[in-house]
Each structure stands twice: as structure tokens, then as C-alpha cells.
Design an enzyme around this catalytic site. Structure first.
Site, short mmCIF file in Angstrom:
data_model
loop_
_atom_site.label_atom_id
_atom_site.label_comp_id
_atom_site.label_asym_id
_atom_site.label_seq_id
_atom_site.Cartn_x
_atom_site.Cartn_y
_atom_site.Cartn_z
CB SER A 126 -45.00 -19.78 -28.27
OG SER A 126 -45.44 -18.49 -27.94
CG ASP A 139 -43.14 -16.11 -20.36
OD1 ASP A 139 -44.17 -15.46 -20.66
OD2 ASP A 139 -42.82 -17.16 -20.95
CG HIS A 144 -45.22 -18.47 -23.21
ND1 HIS A 144 -44.33 -17.43 -23.37
CD2 HIS A 144 -45.52 -18.89 -24.48
CE1 HIS A 144 -44.08 -17.23 -24.66
NE2 HIS A 144 -44.80 -18.10 -25.35
#
Length: 430
Positions: free
Chosen positions: A157, A406, A409
Site C-alpha cells: 500500500s 494511521d 501511510h
């Protein structure tokens, strides 16, 4: 310049012809001398002006962003230029390179402004390498470079986020009349963005461990026990065999002490499972990857890149903040030079370097895009709670950022755009 003093001419003998001729010759000599001296003076003056406008030696290694030819981009290959060591410079005039709302292909997982983030200064930082500059990203020049070609990102990702960044960098620079399309194949593992006028595709293939694993489904990959087939890669590799540019990564999905290794086929009752120390399995998988490249890659066509580990900022105590906190509410980057968090593993990076060096001895070049150190400083550039993955965070989850932020990312526009600026420099350097 001071001219020599000219003595007056005295005519002798009135209308004497010789006197007139002598006078004429004298005047001609004076005029010639004056013209020569004037020419020398003008030439010296122009030479001084040219010299003063020439850039010093250090500037000759810097990249003028207004230039887009291949000769210009070769400046980044200067022996003093290190694209991966430098500093972040605040630049709210040139950055961000695009607006997230302008990119219809933006991922909700990375669209921090869309999901409520108010402090947007993380978008305004430019990476300044030592002794040179990154070339200004030029979408038209890159699309010409990609005409009739495939640029494929292969990995997890983080790699997908870099792909989204590249799509947005290109898409937001195109005219409204340019035809683009997005579709997926290979059971949704391969996403293809195409610019019809250039017959160019920018693709992402989901293979978080590069080799075959039980986490290969692009949607349903949350498993308790992660298992890899370290000697099996063809299932994935056949989708990127003939690409012109391939950008690989694999790191985060390996972060556990032991890995399940399967010799055999998934679902085969005769398969042999064994737990192996992670670093050893990581090396085994990369050896399978490198062996595949050596055999299948067209060395006259395909350029290969490997993006180093993307750092995480999940432990605030590492940069001197309160223990138990993370990247949530962080609005400033880390200023400690050479900062290295525990989310990055030097031993795994060394494995990558060794495998790549071995490939080079076999005549196959893979460029490592070492984005780890420059990204380590950017603790404020993660989505935190300002994102949507499968579903938006609930109010209860938003109020518990220590559990749901998060810090892995990256917000877009943001850090992955710089990774692509570095990739852009390499694409033109070649």
C-alpha cells in the site's frame, strides 16, 4: 581605457603634394589605431560581462527547472550530487504540486484535507538535495518519456500511495480534453491508468511480499498467520514481465519475528510449513525476485527501481514527545539531523543492498531509491485520523487516535510526491 595622446600634424610647404599625401597617411594610421583600440576595449568589456554572468562551479551542478531536455537532467549525476541526503525547505509558492480535490483518482485513504485536516503546511515542503536541486516535475515531458510505454509500481500500500501520487501529478496537469481511463484486472490486483493520447499506462500491481503469499488478495488480506511461498513469484511476475519501467517495494508486511514458509501449493495437504526467522525469509524472497529478474527482464528495454523502506511514526517517545502518543496532532517535522526511528530496520535495508549489488555483478542494474532517511523527518505528514480506508472512522474511533491514527501511510499531496520527483530525475538521467 585611456587612449595614447596623438601629436598634431603640421603641414609644410602649403599645397605640396607629398605633404598632403603624408598628412593623409598619418590620419589613416591614427584612425586605424583608434578602431583597433576601440575593438579591443569592447571585446574586453563584453568578456567581463559574460564572465560575471556565468554561474559559479557549484551552480553548474544545480538543475534549472525550466529545462526539460535529457542533457539538462543528466546534471543530477554529478559526483557531488546526492539526491537522498539534503534538507527539507519550506516552499508555499511552488508546493503543493497539485490539489487533492483536483485529482479525481485520489485515494480516500490519503486525502487528509478532504477528511478534515486543517493544518496543511505538510504540503509545502520541498526536498533540497546536497549540492544540486531536484528537477521541477514536468508532466508533459514525463508523458513524452512514457509514450507507448508502461510504468508499473509493484508492491504494497505504500507503493500504491506512490502510484496514486504519480497519477495525480500527471492527471492534474492534463487539459480537460485529454482522454484518460482507469480499470483493473488480475482479480483487481492490477490497476491501470491510461493516457490515450500518449498510449502510456501507469499501473499498480498488488504484491505486498513480492512472492506468492496468503495476503495476495487486494481487498481481503487481513490474516492472523502470514504465509509465503518464497520460491514462487511467477503468479505475480507475469503481469509485469514486459513493462518498460518497474518500481518495486516490500517491507512493512514482513515486520514480525517469524514467518510461515510453505514449500508446496496453498491448499495442498502435502505442503510443508515451517516457521523461519523473518530476516532469512526476506532474503530468500528477494533472491527469488532477483533470479526472476535476471532471467526474464529485457535489459535493453526495462529500467528497474527498488524503493527503500518507508518509515513509520507510531511511537512519539522516539522524538521526545509523550510516551503512548503517536503522529496524531503533529504539525512540525523532526529537526534532529540523521534521526532514525525504530520503525525502520537497517538489517532489512542491508539485505536489499546485498541482493541488488549481486544483481549488478550479473549485469542487471536496479536503482535503489533510498527514501528512508528523508522520510524519517516527516512525522507530521501521515493521515492520522484524517482518512477513510474501507469505511470512515467512527466518532468513537476518532476520539481514540492512539489506537486508530494511521502513522504508516502518507497524506497526499505530500511526501510520496518527492519520491516521484526523485524517480522523475532518474527516468530522465537514463
Amino acid at each position: 581605457m585611456k587612449l595614447a595622446k596623438v601629436q598634431p600634424i603640421v603641414l609644410v610647404g602649403g599645397s605640396n603634394t607629398w605633404g598632403i599625401r603624408n598628412t593623409f597617411h598619418s590620419l589613416l594610421a591614427i584612425l586605424t589605431t583608434f578602431l583597433v583600440i576601440s575593438f579591443i576595449y569592447i571585446k574586453q568589456d563584453n568578456g567581463t560581462q559574460l564572465s560575471s554572468s556565468s554561474p559559479p562551479q557549484e551552480h553548474e551542478e544545480m538543475i534549472d527547472a525550466s529545462q526539460d531536455d535529457d542533457t539538462h537532467h543528466n546534471n543530477v549525476s554529478s559526483s557531488k550530487c546526492d539526491l537522498f541526503n539534503g534538507k527539507w525547505v519550506f516552499d508555499n509558492k511552488s508546493y503543493p504540486l497539485y490539489k487533492d480535490k483536483e485529482c479525481k483518482f485520489m485515494s480516500d485513504q490519503l486525502a487528509c484535507e478532504k477528511f478534515g485536516r486543517k493544518d496543511l503546511s505538510y504540503q509545502n515542503w520541498r526536498w533540497k538535495p546536497n549540492h544540486c536541486d531536484l528537477p521541477r516535475f514536468n508532466a508533459t515531458a514525463l508523458l513524452e518519456r512514457l509514450r507507448n510505454k508502461r510504468l508499473v509500481f509493484v508492491g504494497d500500500s505504500l507503493n500504491r500511495g506512490q502510484w496514486v501520487s504519480m497519477v495525480c501529478l500527471l492527471h492534474t496537469s492534463l487539459s480537460s480534453s485529454t482522454h484518460t481511463s482507469m480499470h483493473n484486472t488480475a482479480n483487481a490486483s492490477l490497476n491501470i491508468w491510461k493516457v490515450k493520447e500518449y498510449n502510456a499506462t501507469i499501473e499498480h500491481y498488488w504484491a505486498p511480499l513480492l512472492v506468492e503469499s496468503n495476503s495476495d488478495d487486494p481487498v481481503h488480506h487481513r490474516v492472523i498467520e502470514r504465509t509465503v511461498r518464497v520460491n514462487a513469484i511467477e503468479k505475480h511476475a507475469r503481469y509485469w514481465t514486459h513493462a518498460d519501467f518497474i518500481v518495486f517495494n516490500t517491507y512493512l508486511w514482513w515486520r514480525r519475528p517469524l514467518m510461515n514458509v510453505l514449500w508446496g501449493t496453498f491448499g495442498d495437504p502435502n505442503g510443508v510449513y515451517k516457521k523461519v526467522e523473518m530476516l532469512r525469509v526476506y532474503e530468500m524472497a528477494l533472491r527469488t525476485w532477483s533470479d526472476w529478474l535476471e532471467v526474464h527482464v529485457n535489459r535493453n528495454k526495462t529500467q528497474l527501481f527498488f524503493v527503500s523502506m518507508s518509515p513509520t511514526h507510531e511511537r512519539a517517545e522516539e522524538w521526545g514527545a509523550d510516551k503512548g502518543d503517536n503522529c496524531y496532532k503533529e504539525t512540525e517535522m523532526i529537526t534532529e539531523e540523521g534521526y532514525w526511528g525504530k520503525g525502520s530496520d537497517p538489517k532489512m535495508m542491508k539485505v536489499v543492498e546485498n541482493v541488488v549489488e549481486d544483481l549488478k555483478t550479473r549485469g542487471l542494474n536496479v536503482e535503489i531509491l533510498n527514501i528512508t532517511q528523508l522520510s524519517e523527518y516527516r512525522k507530521e505528514a501521515h493521515p492520522s485520523i484524517y482518512r477513510k480506508q474501507w469505511e470512515p472512522l467512527t466518532q468513537k474511533q476518532i476520539q481514540d487516535p492512539n489506537s486508530y491514527a494511521d502513522c504508516i501511510h502518507w497524506c497526499l499531496p505530500g511526501v510520496p510526491d518527492v519520491w516521484n520527483e526523485i524517480l522523475y530525475a532518474y527516468l530522465f538521467q537514463q
